[in-house]
Design a protein around this motif. Structure first.
Motif, PDB file in Angstrom:
ATOM      1  N   TYR A  61      65.544  38.536  74.559  1.00  0.00           N
ATOM      2  CA  TYR A  61      64.921  37.458  73.771  1.00  0.00           C
ATOM      3  C   TYR A  61      64.212  36.496  74.728  1.00  0.00           C
ATOM      4  CZ  TYR A  61      64.244  34.412  69.746  1.00  0.00           C
ATOM      5  OH  TYR A  61      63.688  33.670  68.731  1.00  0.00           O
ATOM      6  N   GLY A 167      59.845  26.607  69.177  1.00  0.00           N
ATOM      7  CA  GLY A 167      60.772  27.719  69.007  1.00  0.00           C
ATOM      8  C   GLY A 167      60.172  28.902  68.270  1.00  0.00           C
ATOM      9  N   TYR A 212      64.626  41.742  68.858  1.00  0.00           N
ATOM     10  CA  TYR A 212      65.350  41.639  67.582  1.00  0.00           C
ATOM     11  C   TYR A 212      66.328  42.796  67.363  1.00  0.00           C
ATOM     12  CZ  TYR A 212      62.058  37.901  66.723  1.00  0.00           C
ATOM     13  OH  TYR A 212      61.344  36.738  66.840  1.00  0.00           O
ATOM     14  N   GLU A 288      64.483  37.806  56.854  1.00  0.00           N
ATOM     15  CA  GLU A 288      63.603  36.959  57.666  1.00  0.00           C
ATOM     16  C   GLU A 288      62.282  37.659  57.936  1.00  0.00           C
ATOM     17  OE1 GLU A 288      64.709  36.300  61.952  1.00  0.00           O
ATOM     18  OE2 GLU A 288      64.325  34.204  61.504  1.00  0.00           O
ATOM     19  N   SER A 290      59.203  36.914  60.894  1.00  0.00           N
ATOM     20  CA  SER A 290      58.932  36.083  62.053  1.00  0.00           C
ATOM     21  C   SER A 290      57.569  36.485  62.598  1.00  0.00           C
ATOM     22  CB  SER A 290      60.038  36.276  63.096  1.00  0.00           C
ATOM     23  OG  SER A 290      59.822  35.439  64.213  1.00  0.00           O
TER      24      SER A 290
END
Ligand code: AVJ
Length: 329
Positions: A61, A167, A212, A288, A290
């Motif tokens: 990440y 972020g 992810y 989600e 993103s």
């Protein structure tokens, strides 16, 4: 609204009893759709927030550490360019990033006010006290509010305002609401304020997907945790072990989708909603999106929201971007 605290630190609350319905409403809406879906905000209970902090430390990440490096490299520049005297923090999550900016403002001698906005009163009080202690003479105006709905309750700027939205959280908004939200941010900037927007960039899909699908399985736990939230908060009986984590980069839409896939047919009861729902084997629930950005895409979004890009800061590998934008003149 009555101020809860007087003096250099003041906190006001704008949340009422209605706001607690949001999980139940979102679950009722989202889980009865033909393509099941839940908004990502419910991933962040205490355990979910802990897991997210752990994600930010993962080798795969890259976002958090890259953004931090960009901020550290350019904070001084940003403060000089903007002349910012106050900082509005939306979702007072990360004290580390805020400190980088507040330090630069303090060093430039311009720091006057800090305005944390968060749905959690505990969080607002905690950061308000923390920064009031750390920066002598700082005035703090905390707002317990949902920054997607209550931005008009912000006080008038006392000078050039800096509004970081960092972020990569902007990527959680689907394209239409993303532009609508950016427009609402423009409204609180005032004529000489600036938005500081953190966005993850489009890159080799393998790099994105690895972020992810980490090898330690922390993202999988983070994703699955939302089912524990539903079990606990709404008296649901999800068999969490019967779901698996799925995350892939949609190359067309340029976003990551995170989903939970039923490994076998499931029947779930949700007591608080008096609702029964079924999952077919391999049926997925989207938890989600993103979005990842190109420079053109970013400009187009800002433009559609009545904002203009003033400066874009990135890292040498162009993994992540931090953009400075203001209301288009
Ligand atoms: C906090 C929304 C930026 O999309 O990368 C991390 C959340 N989800 N791993 C992201 C997240 C899975 C994160 N944001």
């Amino acid at each position: 609204m009555e101020p809860i605290l007087e003096g250099p630190v003041e906190v006001r609350s704008h949340l009422g009893p209605d706001d607690e319905r949001s999980l139940a409403d979102d679950v009722l809406d989202g889980l009865t759709r033909p393509l099941k879906e839940l908004p990502p905000k419910h991933l962040y209970d205490a355990r979910g927030s802990e897991l997210f902090d752990a994600i930010c430390e993962l080798p795969e990440y890259y976002q958090t550490r890259t953004e931090r490096l960009i901020l550290e490299a350019h904070a001084q520049d940003i403060v000089r360019r903007t002349g910012a005297v106050e900082l509005v923090e939306l979702g007072s999550g990360s004290a580390t990033k805020t400190r980088v900016l507040l330090d630069a403002m303090a060093a430039a001698g311009t720091l006057a006010r800090y305005i944390p906005v968060d749905v959690s009163a505990t969080t607002v009080h905690a950061v308000a006290e923390l920064f009031a202690d750390e920066y002598p003479g700082l005035s703090v105006f905390g707002l317990v509010a949902d920054f997607e709905r209550h931005l008009e309750r912000l006080p008038e700027p006392v000078g050039p305002r800096l509004v970081p939205f960092l972020g990569g959280t902007i990527g959680n908004f689907p394209p239409g609401s993303r532009r609508r939200f950016l427009r609402s941010l423009g409204k609180v900037l005032g004529p000489d304020g600036y938005l500081l927007l953190g966005t993850d960039l489009v890159k080799d899909p393998r790099v994105i997907e690895a972020a992810y699908n980490d090898s330690a399985g922390v993202t999988a736990q983070f994703n699955l945790n939302v089912l524990h939230v539903l079990n606990r908060e709404l008296g649901a009986d999800f068999d969490v072990d019967a779901f698996e984590h799925v995350a892939f980069f949609d190359r067309e839409r340029e976003w990551i989708e995170m989903r939970l896939r039923a490994t076998q047919p499931q029947h779930v009861r949700i007591d608080a909603l008096d609702l029964e729902i079924d999952f077919a084997a391999r049926e997925e629930l989207r938890t989600e999106i993103s979005a990842k950005f190109t420079l053109d895409g970013l400009r187009a979004d800002l433009d559609a929201a009545g904002l203009e890009l003033v400066e874009l800061f990135t890292d040498p590998n162009e993994l992540f971007a931090v953009s400075l934008a203001r209301v288009a003149g």
